[in-house]
Motif scaffolding. Sequence first.
Motif, short mmCIF file in Angstrom:
data_model
loop_
_atom_site.label_atom_id
_atom_site.label_comp_id
_atom_site.label_asym_id
_atom_site.label_seq_id
_atom_site.Cartn_x
_atom_site.Cartn_y
_atom_site.Cartn_z
N THR A 55 -10.48 -4.92 -17.12
CA THR A 55 -10.84 -5.96 -18.08
C THR A 55 -12.35 -6.16 -18.21
OG1 THR A 55 -10.79 -7.79 -16.49
CG2 THR A 55 -8.70 -7.21 -17.55
N LEU A 56 -13.12 -5.58 -17.31
CA LEU A 56 -14.57 -5.77 -17.31
C LEU A 56 -15.27 -4.59 -17.96
CD1 LEU A 56 -14.92 -7.06 -13.63
CD2 LEU A 56 -14.89 -8.43 -15.74
N ASP A 57 -16.33 -4.86 -18.70
CA ASP A 57 -17.07 -3.81 -19.38
C ASP A 57 -18.04 -3.08 -18.47
OD1 ASP A 57 -15.82 -4.40 -21.79
OD2 ASP A 57 -17.36 -5.85 -22.37
N ASN A 58 -18.25 -3.61 -17.26
CA ASN A 58 -19.22 -2.99 -16.34
C ASN A 58 -18.55 -2.58 -15.02
OD1 ASN A 58 -18.84 -5.54 -15.25
ND2 ASN A 58 -21.03 -5.90 -14.87
N CYS A 59 -17.30 -2.18 -15.11
CA CYS A 59 -16.55 -1.76 -13.94
C CYS A 59 -15.65 -0.59 -14.34
CB CYS A 59 -15.70 -2.92 -13.43
SG CYS A 59 -14.78 -2.59 -11.93
N ILE A 60 -15.52 0.38 -13.44
CA ILE A 60 -14.61 1.50 -13.71
C ILE A 60 -13.97 1.93 -12.39
CG2 ILE A 60 -16.38 3.30 -13.53
CD1 ILE A 60 -14.87 4.72 -15.88
N PHE A 61 -12.72 2.29 -12.48
CA PHE A 61 -11.95 2.80 -11.34
C PHE A 61 -11.40 4.16 -11.77
CE2 PHE A 61 -8.68 3.50 -8.35
CZ PHE A 61 -8.89 2.67 -7.26
N LEU A 118 -13.29 7.20 -7.49
CA LEU A 118 -14.62 6.63 -7.63
C LEU A 118 -14.46 5.24 -8.20
CD1 LEU A 118 -17.86 8.17 -8.97
CD2 LEU A 118 -17.02 6.04 -9.97
N THR A 119 -15.16 4.28 -7.60
CA THR A 119 -15.19 2.93 -8.15
C THR A 119 -16.64 2.52 -8.36
OG1 THR A 119 -15.17 1.89 -5.96
CG2 THR A 119 -13.05 2.20 -7.04
N PHE A 120 -16.87 1.86 -9.47
CA PHE A 120 -18.19 1.31 -9.79
C PHE A 120 -17.98 -0.12 -10.25
CE2 PHE A 120 -21.35 -0.05 -12.83
CZ PHE A 120 -22.55 0.28 -12.21
N SER A 121 -18.77 -1.03 -9.70
CA SER A 121 -18.71 -2.43 -10.11
C SER A 121 -20.11 -2.92 -10.41
CB SER A 121 -18.10 -3.30 -9.00
OG SER A 121 -16.76 -2.93 -8.78
N GLY A 122 -20.27 -3.48 -11.59
CA GLY A 122 -21.53 -4.10 -11.96
C GLY A 122 -21.55 -5.56 -11.55
N GLY A 123 -22.70 -6.18 -11.69
CA GLY A 123 -22.87 -7.57 -11.30
C GLY A 123 -22.01 -8.52 -12.13
N GLY A 177 -16.46 15.93 -6.51
CA GLY A 177 -17.36 14.78 -6.40
C GLY A 177 -18.36 14.75 -7.55
N ARG A 178 -18.93 15.91 -7.85
CA ARG A 178 -19.88 16.01 -8.98
C ARG A 178 -19.20 15.59 -10.28
NH1 ARG A 178 -24.51 18.89 -10.37
NH2 ARG A 178 -24.57 19.85 -8.31
N MET A 179 -17.98 16.06 -10.51
CA MET A 179 -17.28 15.72 -11.75
C MET A 179 -17.04 14.22 -11.87
SD MET A 179 -14.44 18.68 -12.07
CE MET A 179 -14.91 20.39 -11.93
N LEU A 180 -16.65 13.59 -10.77
CA LEU A 180 -16.43 12.15 -10.79
C LEU A 180 -17.72 11.40 -11.12
CD1 LEU A 180 -14.07 11.94 -7.71
CD2 LEU A 180 -13.50 11.06 -9.98
N TRP A 193 -19.95 7.60 -18.75
CA TRP A 193 -19.35 6.30 -19.08
C TRP A 193 -20.42 5.21 -19.12
CZ3 TRP A 193 -19.45 2.12 -15.71
CH2 TRP A 193 -18.74 0.99 -16.13
N ALA A 194 -21.31 5.20 -18.11
CA ALA A 194 -22.36 4.18 -18.03
C ALA A 194 -23.24 4.21 -19.28
CB ALA A 194 -23.19 4.37 -16.77
N ARG A 195 -23.60 5.40 -19.71
CA ARG A 195 -24.44 5.52 -20.91
C ARG A 195 -23.72 4.96 -22.14
NH1 ARG A 195 -26.45 11.01 -18.69
NH2 ARG A 195 -28.50 10.39 -17.95
N LYS A 196 -22.43 5.20 -22.23
CA LYS A 196 -21.66 4.74 -23.39
C LYS A 196 -21.45 3.23 -23.40
CE LYS A 196 -19.08 9.01 -24.12
NZ LYS A 196 -17.75 9.65 -24.01
N THR A 197 -21.49 2.59 -22.24
CA THR A 197 -21.23 1.15 -22.20
C THR A 197 -22.30 0.36 -22.92
OG1 THR A 197 -22.45 0.70 -20.13
CG2 THR A 197 -20.08 1.30 -19.94
#
Length: 178
Positions: free
Chosen positions: A62-68, A81-86, A111-114, A121-125
Amino acid sequence: MKKYKLKNGIIVTLREGNGKDARRVIEYIQRVAGESDNLSFGEGEFNTTVEEETAFIETCKTLDNCIFLIAEHRGRIIGCLTFSGGNRSRLEHYGEFGVSVLKRYWGLGLGRMLIEYLIEWARKTGIIKKINLKVKSDNTRAVNLYEELGFIMEGTISRFFYHKGRFHDVYVMGLEIE
């Protein structure tokens, strides 16, 4: 969802996780925890319930700055891989990721692919402007990979890990997204 070919020729699917993945994610994490000394947790230390993991994955969606992200081969999770923004407006552009791969698939480019997927994804957000990570200072393969992908060394945290009777430093690395 994207398909990739690893160095050994097997086809892997990378996709965003959903709550239905929670039980398999927990099983994957429990397995990978016993295979690597480079994670912040070890075997038997990941005690998240299926309900908690489901909630985390669904919240991330549901968050625009998080990806699983989940990497699968023949329906089996082999990497995450998980990324969470502030969670505040002043920090929403900034976050940290963690990545893991089953030992059987080390050295095959997963790992590189992830991480490349994360960067794309980050650039597109349009939101994410900084991706950060922490890596054990003696994990030279990972450090080299991060540097190849453009991450720069920003500092060292001493005694971050304590494992097998000794302390381990971590490097703090970051990638600015334009």
